[in-house]
Design a protein around this motif. Structure first.
Motif, PDB file in Angstrom:
ATOM      1  N   TYR A  29      -4.333   5.909   0.413  1.00 49.36           N
ATOM      2  CA  TYR A  29      -3.485   4.750   0.127  1.00 49.36           C
ATOM      3  C   TYR A  29      -4.072   3.986  -1.045  1.00 49.36           C
ATOM      4  CZ  TYR A  29      -0.682   5.371   4.267  1.00 49.36           C
ATOM      5  OH  TYR A  29       0.187   5.875   5.189  1.00 49.36           O
ATOM      6  N   GLU A  30      -3.175   3.479  -1.882  1.00 47.52           N
ATOM      7  CA  GLU A  30      -3.578   2.682  -3.033  1.00 47.52           C
ATOM      8  C   GLU A  30      -2.728   1.413  -3.028  1.00 47.52           C
ATOM      9  OE1 GLU A  30      -3.689   3.146  -7.909  1.00 47.52           O
ATOM     10  OE2 GLU A  30      -3.244   4.892  -6.668  1.00 47.52           O
ATOM     11  N   THR A  31      -3.356   0.277  -3.279  1.00 53.98           N
ATOM     12  CA  THR A  31      -2.612  -0.979  -3.337  1.00 53.98           C
ATOM     13  C   THR A  31      -1.902  -1.080  -4.674  1.00 53.98           C
ATOM     14  OG1 THR A  31      -4.159  -2.078  -1.848  1.00 53.98           O
ATOM     15  CG2 THR A  31      -2.769  -3.493  -3.209  1.00 53.98           C
ATOM     16  N   MET A  32      -0.583  -1.285  -4.615  1.00 54.33           N
ATOM     17  CA  MET A  32       0.242  -1.438  -5.806  1.00 54.33           C
ATOM     18  C   MET A  32       0.484  -2.932  -6.027  1.00 54.33           C
ATOM     19  SD  MET A  32       0.840   1.624  -6.727  1.00 54.33           S
ATOM     20  CE  MET A  32      -0.170   2.831  -5.905  1.00 54.33           C
ATOM     21  N   TYR A  33       0.236  -3.395  -7.237  1.00 55.01           N
ATOM     22  CA  TYR A  33       0.427  -4.791  -7.605  1.00 55.01           C
ATOM     23  C   TYR A  33       1.664  -4.892  -8.485  1.00 55.01           C
ATOM     24  CZ  TYR A  33      -4.419  -5.339  -6.104  1.00 55.01           C
ATOM     25  OH  TYR A  33      -5.578  -5.354  -5.365  1.00 55.01           O
ATOM     26  N   LEU A  34       2.608  -5.741  -8.097  1.00 60.86           N
ATOM     27  CA  LEU A  34       3.807  -5.971  -8.901  1.00 60.86           C
ATOM     28  C   LEU A  34       3.828  -7.443  -9.293  1.00 60.86           C
ATOM     29  CD1 LEU A  34       4.659  -3.707  -6.522  1.00 60.86           C
ATOM     30  CD2 LEU A  34       6.625  -3.659  -8.008  1.00 60.86           C
TER      31      LEU A  34
ATOM     32  N   ASP B  46       2.341  -2.307   4.517  1.00 59.36           N
ATOM     33  CA  ASP B  46       1.721  -3.615   4.332  1.00 59.36           C
ATOM     34  C   ASP B  46       2.182  -4.394   3.088  1.00 59.36           C
ATOM     35  OD1 ASP B  46       0.140  -5.710   5.109  1.00 59.36           O
ATOM     36  OD2 ASP B  46      -1.731  -4.851   4.353  1.00 59.36           O
ATOM     37  N   LEU B  47       3.461  -4.730   3.037  1.00 58.43           N
ATOM     38  CA  LEU B  47       3.970  -5.613   1.979  1.00 58.43           C
ATOM     39  C   LEU B  47       3.377  -7.004   2.180  1.00 58.43           C
ATOM     40  CD1 LEU B  47       5.948  -6.218  -0.379  1.00 58.43           C
ATOM     41  CD2 LEU B  47       7.641  -6.791   1.372  1.00 58.43           C
ATOM     42  N   ARG B  48       2.844  -7.577   1.106  1.00 61.92           N
ATOM     43  CA  ARG B  48       2.262  -8.911   1.174  1.00 61.92           C
ATOM     44  C   ARG B  48       2.362  -9.582  -0.180  1.00 61.92           C
ATOM     45  NH1 ARG B  48      -0.959  -4.689   1.070  1.00 61.92           N
ATOM     46  NH2 ARG B  48      -2.920  -4.692  -0.049  1.00 61.92           N
ATOM     47  N   MET B  49       2.002 -10.863  -0.249  1.00 64.08           N
ATOM     48  CA  MET B  49       2.159 -11.652  -1.458  1.00 64.08           C
ATOM     49  C   MET B  49       0.891 -12.438  -1.750  1.00 64.08           C
ATOM     50  SD  MET B  49       4.958 -11.770   0.614  1.00 64.08           S
ATOM     51  CE  MET B  49       6.470 -10.861   0.520  1.00 64.08           C
ATOM     52  N   THR B  50       0.697 -12.741  -3.026  1.00 62.05           N
ATOM     53  CA  THR B  50      -0.314 -13.712  -3.436  1.00 62.05           C
ATOM     54  C   THR B  50       0.417 -14.851  -4.133  1.00 62.05           C
ATOM     55  OG1 THR B  50      -0.738 -12.726  -5.611  1.00 62.05           O
ATOM     56  CG2 THR B  50      -2.064 -11.920  -3.751  1.00 62.05           C
ATOM     57  N   TYR B  51      -0.223 -16.002  -4.154  1.00 62.36           N
ATOM     58  CA  TYR B  51       0.406 -17.208  -4.699  1.00 62.36           C
ATOM     59  C   TYR B  51      -0.513 -17.874  -5.716  1.00 62.36           C
ATOM     60  CZ  TYR B  51       3.677 -16.486  -0.952  1.00 62.36           C
ATOM     61  OH  TYR B  51       4.621 -15.917  -0.143  1.00 62.36           O
TER      62      TYR B  51
ATOM     63  N   ASP C  90       0.852  -1.180   0.000  1.00 63.98           N
ATOM     64  CA  ASP C  90       0.000   0.000   0.000  1.00 63.98           C
ATOM     65  C   ASP C  90       0.888   1.229   0.000  1.00 63.98           C
ATOM     66  OD1 ASP C  90      -2.178  -1.711   0.140  1.00 63.98           O
ATOM     67  OD2 ASP C  90      -2.233  -1.660   2.317  1.00 63.98           O
ATOM     68  N   PHE C  91       0.526   2.193  -0.816  1.00 60.44           N
ATOM     69  CA  PHE C  91       1.375   3.357  -1.044  1.00 60.44           C
ATOM     70  C   PHE C  91       0.510   4.606  -1.120  1.00 60.44           C
ATOM     71  CE2 PHE C  91       3.828   6.303  -3.577  1.00 60.44           C
ATOM     72  CZ  PHE C  91       5.105   6.144  -3.077  1.00 60.44           C
TER      73      PHE C  91
ATOM     74  N   VAL D 279       3.133   6.098  -9.207  1.00 63.16           N
ATOM     75  CA  VAL D 279       2.570   6.001  -7.856  1.00 63.16           C
ATOM     76  C   VAL D 279       2.410   7.438  -7.361  1.00 63.16           C
ATOM     77  CG1 VAL D 279       3.355   3.671  -7.327  1.00 63.16           C
ATOM     78  CG2 VAL D 279       4.894   5.541  -6.911  1.00 63.16           C
ATOM     79  N   ASP D 280       1.272   8.024  -7.697  1.00 66.55           N
ATOM     80  CA  ASP D 280       1.105   9.461  -7.505  1.00 66.55           C
ATOM     81  C   ASP D 280      -0.152   9.850  -6.729  1.00 66.55           C
ATOM     82  OD1 ASP D 280      -0.695   8.719  -9.451  1.00 66.55           O
ATOM     83  OD2 ASP D 280      -0.023  10.178 -10.932  1.00 66.55           O
ATOM     84  N   ASN D 281      -0.862   8.886  -6.166  1.00 66.82           N
ATOM     85  CA  ASN D 281      -2.098   9.192  -5.451  1.00 66.82           C
ATOM     86  C   ASN D 281      -1.784   9.833  -4.098  1.00 66.82           C
ATOM     87  OD1 ASN D 281      -4.588   9.253  -4.189  1.00 66.82           O
ATOM     88  ND2 ASN D 281      -5.219   7.273  -4.979  1.00 66.82           N
TER      89      ASN D 281
END
Length: 124
Positions: free
Chosen positions: A73-78, A111-116, A37-38, A67-69
């Motif tokens: 907070y906006e969730t960034m997906y990488l 809140d760094l997190r991962m999906t699998y 979240d950024f 990433v300019d919001n």
């Protein structure tokens, strides 16, 4: 996604700059996506996450767009699905390439997190 435990980064630059958050973070398994979240400051910044696998191979994940919001907070997906990494994987750094020019502001990372993928198996 409320920023209660966010890292606040205050910066000032007079040209081209990058901000680095360097901390080794162990990643369980091989993720498909890394998310964080950024909240920006309205500047046109670019977001990257650098990962390293057990063999020392580095993978730089890039978030397309800016990433300019500055409002929330906006969730960034990488996307990490193209990583051909060997387990275990470590996040080495998160960095931002700042918008060019003379700027100052505050950025927030949380809140760094991962999906699998559906079935992730660890090597035996």
């Amino acid at each position: 996604m409320n920023g209660a435990k966010a890292i606040r980064i205050d910066y000032k630059t007079t040209g081209n700059g990058k901000l680095y958050l360097k901390k080794d973070i162990a990643v369980p398994g091989i993720p498909e996506t890394l998310l964080l979240d950024f909240r920006g400051d309205g500047g046109k910044h670019r977001l990257y996450i650098v990962c390293e696998d057990v063999n020392g191979d580095e993978y730089t994940l890039y978030r397309s767009g800016y990433v300019d919001n500055a409002e929330q907070y906006e969730t960034m997906y990488l996307d990490a699905s193209a990583m051909d990494a060997a387990y275990p994987v470590t996040v080495r750094e998160i960095y931002l390439r700042l918008e060019s020019g003379e700027r100052e502001g505050s950025l927030f990372v949380d809140d760094l997190r991962m999906t699998y993928p559906g079935n992730t198996g660890l090597p035996a």
